[in-house]
Design a protein around this motif. Structure first.
Motif, short mmCIF file in Angstrom:
data_model
loop_
_atom_site.label_atom_id
_atom_site.label_comp_id
_atom_site.label_asym_id
_atom_site.label_seq_id
_atom_site.Cartn_x
_atom_site.Cartn_y
_atom_site.Cartn_z
N THR A 86 0.81 -1.22 0.00
CA THR A 86 0.00 0.00 0.00
C THR A 86 0.84 1.27 0.00
O THR A 86 0.30 2.38 -0.06
CB THR A 86 -0.93 0.05 1.23
OG1 THR A 86 -0.13 0.13 2.42
CG2 THR A 86 -1.84 -1.17 1.30
N GLY B 25 -0.27 3.16 2.97
CA GLY B 25 -1.59 3.76 2.89
C GLY B 25 -1.84 4.63 1.68
O GLY B 25 -2.93 5.19 1.53
N GLU B 26 -0.89 4.76 0.78
CA GLU B 26 -1.09 5.60 -0.40
C GLU B 26 -2.18 5.05 -1.30
O GLU B 26 -2.93 5.79 -1.95
CB GLU B 26 0.21 5.73 -1.18
CG GLU B 26 0.09 6.60 -2.43
CD GLU B 26 1.39 6.73 -3.20
OE1 GLU B 26 1.48 7.64 -4.04
OE2 GLU B 26 2.31 5.93 -2.95
N ARG B 27 -2.27 3.72 -1.36
CA ARG B 27 -3.25 3.07 -2.23
C ARG B 27 -3.79 1.83 -1.53
O ARG B 27 -3.09 1.22 -0.71
CB ARG B 27 -2.58 2.66 -3.55
CG ARG B 27 -1.34 1.80 -3.33
CD ARG B 27 -0.61 1.45 -4.60
NE ARG B 27 0.61 0.71 -4.30
CZ ARG B 27 1.81 1.26 -4.19
NH1 ARG B 27 1.97 2.57 -4.37
NH2 ARG B 27 2.87 0.51 -3.92
N PRO B 28 -5.01 1.45 -1.83
CA PRO B 28 -5.55 0.21 -1.27
C PRO B 28 -4.96 -1.00 -1.99
O PRO B 28 -4.38 -0.87 -3.08
CB PRO B 28 -7.06 0.33 -1.53
CG PRO B 28 -7.14 1.18 -2.77
CD PRO B 28 -6.00 2.16 -2.68
N THR C 225 -5.24 -0.29 10.16
CA THR C 225 -5.52 -1.13 8.99
C THR C 225 -6.96 -1.62 9.05
O THR C 225 -7.44 -2.05 10.10
CB THR C 225 -4.56 -2.34 8.95
OG1 THR C 225 -3.22 -1.87 8.84
CG2 THR C 225 -4.87 -3.26 7.78
N ARG C 226 -7.64 -1.57 7.90
CA ARG C 226 -9.01 -2.07 7.81
C ARG C 226 -9.16 -2.96 6.58
O ARG C 226 -8.50 -2.75 5.56
CB ARG C 226 -10.01 -0.92 7.69
CG ARG C 226 -10.20 -0.14 8.97
CD ARG C 226 -11.24 0.95 8.81
NE ARG C 226 -11.39 1.75 10.01
CZ ARG C 226 -12.09 2.87 10.08
NH1 ARG C 226 -12.70 3.33 9.00
NH2 ARG C 226 -12.19 3.54 11.22
N ILE D 289 -10.98 -5.42 0.33
CA ILE D 289 -9.98 -4.38 0.09
C ILE D 289 -9.33 -3.99 1.42
O ILE D 289 -10.02 -3.76 2.42
CB ILE D 289 -10.60 -3.12 -0.56
CG1 ILE D 289 -11.23 -3.49 -1.92
CG2 ILE D 289 -9.55 -2.03 -0.73
CD1 ILE D 289 -10.24 -3.97 -2.96
N THR E 123 -7.14 -1.21 3.45
CA THR E 123 -6.65 0.17 3.49
C THR E 123 -5.86 0.38 4.77
O THR E 123 -6.13 -0.27 5.79
CB THR E 123 -7.80 1.20 3.43
OG1 THR E 123 -8.70 0.97 4.54
CG2 THR E 123 -8.56 1.09 2.12
N ASN F 183 -4.56 3.49 7.22
CA ASN F 183 -4.54 4.90 7.60
C ASN F 183 -3.97 4.98 9.00
O ASN F 183 -4.68 4.77 9.98
CB ASN F 183 -5.94 5.51 7.55
CG ASN F 183 -5.94 6.98 7.92
OD1 ASN F 183 -4.92 7.52 8.37
ND2 ASN F 183 -7.08 7.64 7.77
#
Length: 237
Positions: free
Chosen positions: A38, A41-44, A73-74, A79, A81, A83
């Protein structure tokens, strides 16, 4: 090698063996694979991609992403992501990756695990908790570009340290709360502006050592980790 050791410190071979073990545990490999995929966190990233990289069934990858992801993290609808600012703990340092700036928690040794996975470069800013001195580090995936102040050091726990307890529990299949580990343990391992500033940490963590930033980067355990993760993620330098 220039280090400051506690008088009760263990031998360097045992110390590096424990650090190498920590850097190769499945939970750590899993969590930093997500960070690399990621770009913090820049991209999923899709669960299917993560499962492919780690050679896992998709359902196992989804469960482990929820268990072992970096705080923030989620996993939703297949998907992932990331943050870091969702973490329950307050940020301990600020990162800049390209044009993105954000706060993160975690412990100082984590920096040496995600820095080689991030593109194009990583800038870390932290304030020494002892002296109040601003610390600024700049990494590319292959090297340490800048250290300010020049004497800044990284603390690393000794083989028997409780700071390894969460990694050990997760490796043994126990359920681990990443946010709780972050709050109770990672807060105990910040960067220090100098070896002198770290003396209190060494007294409080028998067996621990502190290393100048560039020497820490060159430790065999971190070199081996970089080679392994680069191959796993298909990263060029």
């Amino acid at each position: 090698m220039s280090t400051i050791e506690h008088c009760n410190g263990t031998g360097l071979a045992d110390f590096l063996a424990k650090l190498s073990w920590a850097n190769t545990t499945e939970p750590l490999t899993f969590g930093y694979t997500v960070i690399g995929l990621t770009n913090f966190g820049e991209r999923p990233v899709g669960i299917t991609r993560l499962a492919e990289v780690l050679d896992l069934p998709v359902n196992q990858a989804e469960v482990r992403a929820g268990q072992w992801g970096w705080p923030g993290t989620r996993v939703e609808n297949g998907i992932i992501t990331v943050n870091p600012e969702r973490a329950k703990s307050a940020p301990r340092r600020r990162l800049q990756i390209g044009d993105r700036r954000f706060g993160v928690s975690g412990c100082a040794p984590d920096i040496f695990l995600y820095a080689p996975l991030l593109r194009p470069s990583l800038q870390v800013e932290e304030t020494c908790t002892v002296t109040g001195t601003p610390i600024r580090l700049v990494f590319t995936p292959s090297r340490v570009e800048h250290v300010e102040p020049a004497g800044a050091v990284l603390p690393l726990p000794g083989p028997q340290s409780l700071l390894y307890s969460c990694a050990e529990a997760a490796s043994n299949g126990e359920e681990v709360d990443a946010d709780a580990c972050d709050a109770s343990l990672c807060s105990q391992a910040p960067l220090f502006s100098s070896a002198e500033a770290a003396r209190g940490w060494l007294d409080a963590h028998p067996g621990g050592r502190v290393f100048p930033i560039r020497e820490a980067w060159d430790l065999s355990a971190y070199r081996d980790y970089r080679d392994r993760m680069s191959a796993l993620l298909g990263l060029g330098s």
